[in-house]
Design a protein around this motif. Structure first.
Motif, PDB file in Angstrom:
ATOM      1  N   UNK A  54       0.868  -1.165   0.000  1.00 35.79           N
ATOM      2  CA  UNK A  54       0.000   0.000   0.000  1.00 35.79           C
ATOM      3  C   UNK A  54       0.908   1.219   0.000  1.00 35.79           C
ATOM      4  N   UNK A  55       0.692   2.174  -0.904  1.00 40.29           N
ATOM      5  CA  UNK A  55       1.549   3.344  -1.017  1.00 40.29           C
ATOM      6  C   UNK A  55       0.845   4.576  -0.454  1.00 40.29           C
ATOM      7  N   UNK A  56       1.555   5.289   0.413  1.00 41.28           N
ATOM      8  CA  UNK A  56       0.995   6.451   1.108  1.00 41.28           C
ATOM      9  C   UNK A  56       1.961   7.624   0.979  1.00 41.28           C
ATOM     10  N   UNK A  57       1.424   8.797   0.671  1.00 39.17           N
ATOM     11  CA  UNK A  57       2.218  10.025   0.675  1.00 39.17           C
ATOM     12  C   UNK A  57       2.022  10.683   2.039  1.00 39.17           C
ATOM     13  N   UNK A  58       3.110  11.127   2.627  1.00 44.83           N
ATOM     14  CA  UNK A  58       3.054  11.781   3.935  1.00 44.83           C
ATOM     15  C   UNK A  58       3.847  13.087   3.865  1.00 44.83           C
ATOM     16  N   UNK A  59       3.337  14.118   4.507  1.00 45.33           N
ATOM     17  CA  UNK A  59       4.003  15.430   4.481  1.00 45.33           C
ATOM     18  C   UNK A  59       5.137  15.562   5.488  1.00 45.33           C
ATOM     19  N   UNK A  60       5.033  14.867   6.613  1.00 47.53           N
ATOM     20  CA  UNK A  60       6.018  15.057   7.679  1.00 47.53           C
ATOM     21  C   UNK A  60       6.614  13.709   8.080  1.00 47.53           C
ATOM     22  N   UNK A  61       7.476  13.183   7.278  1.00 54.00           N
ATOM     23  CA  UNK A  61       8.056  11.879   7.590  1.00 54.00           C
ATOM     24  C   UNK A  61       9.258  12.049   8.505  1.00 54.00           C
ATOM     25  N   UNK A  62       9.178  11.485   9.682  1.00 48.98           N
ATOM     26  CA  UNK A  62      10.320  11.466  10.594  1.00 48.98           C
ATOM     27  C   UNK A  62      11.128  10.189  10.380  1.00 48.98           C
ATOM     28  N   UNK A  63      10.428   9.052  10.295  1.00 52.58           N
ATOM     29  CA  UNK A  63      11.084   7.758  10.127  1.00 52.58           C
ATOM     30  C   UNK A  63      10.113   6.813   9.412  1.00 52.58           C
ATOM     31  N   UNK A  64      10.529   6.231   8.314  1.00 50.83           N
ATOM     32  CA  UNK A  64       9.653   5.376   7.504  1.00 50.83           C
ATOM     33  C   UNK A  64       9.172   4.155   8.288  1.00 50.83           C
ATOM     34  N   UNK A  65      10.055   3.514   9.022  1.00 52.78           N
ATOM     35  CA  UNK A  65       9.656   2.318   9.765  1.00 52.78           C
ATOM     36  C   UNK A  65       8.649   2.647  10.867  1.00 52.78           C
ATOM     37  N   UNK A  66       8.839   3.772  11.520  1.00 49.22           N
ATOM     38  CA  UNK A  66       7.882   4.195  12.558  1.00 49.22           C
ATOM     39  C   UNK A  66       6.524   4.467  11.943  1.00 49.22           C
ATOM     40  N   UNK A  67       6.501   5.102  10.772  1.00 51.92           N
ATOM     41  CA  UNK A  67       5.229   5.369  10.098  1.00 51.92           C
ATOM     42  C   UNK A  67       4.543   4.060   9.715  1.00 51.92           C
ATOM     43  N   UNK A  68       5.292   3.129   9.115  1.00 51.52           N
ATOM     44  CA  UNK A  68       4.714   1.830   8.743  1.00 51.52           C
ATOM     45  C   UNK A  68       4.116   1.125   9.966  1.00 51.52           C
TER      46      UNK A  68
END
Length: 108
Positions: free
Chosen positions: A77-91
């Protein structure tokens, strides 16, 4: 049980919605744009169309995130995020806060 799961998911979404709206307001009102935009691939464990659609809609309704696509094999699933701090934390956040609850609600 399903009612409790639905209310729990709604509560998580509401809390995330409030937090994201406050962050978006701060970004818009700030003289500097502190954006860290990115497109993140999130492994997908959902199988039903309804569950995938709900996840997609919840993320798109949250300011700062936009659901882009689901891979043709329905594994990513592909998601665009404006404020990415850490990709693994977001996942992990997507999987723990939303996907796990949606899976229990729709696919158990």
């Amino acid at each position: 049980r399903r009612t409790r799961l639905g209310l729990e998911l709604a509560g998580v979404f509401l809390a995330d919605m409030i937090q994201a709206n406050l962050r978006m307001a701060a970004t818009v009102l700030s003289p500097r744009l502190n954006l860290r935009p990115a497109v993140i691939a999130v492994p997908l464990d959902l199988h039903s169309d309804a569950a995938i659609t709900l996840l997609s809609n919840l993320l798109t309704l949250t300011p700062g995130t936009l659901s882009l696509d689901v891979s043709s094999d329905r594994q990513t699933f592909f998601v665009h995020i404006l404020w990415l701090a850490d990709a693994d934390t977001f996942r992990l956040s997507v999987k723990e806060r939303y996907e796990r609850r949606i899976k229990e609600l729709f696919e158990s």
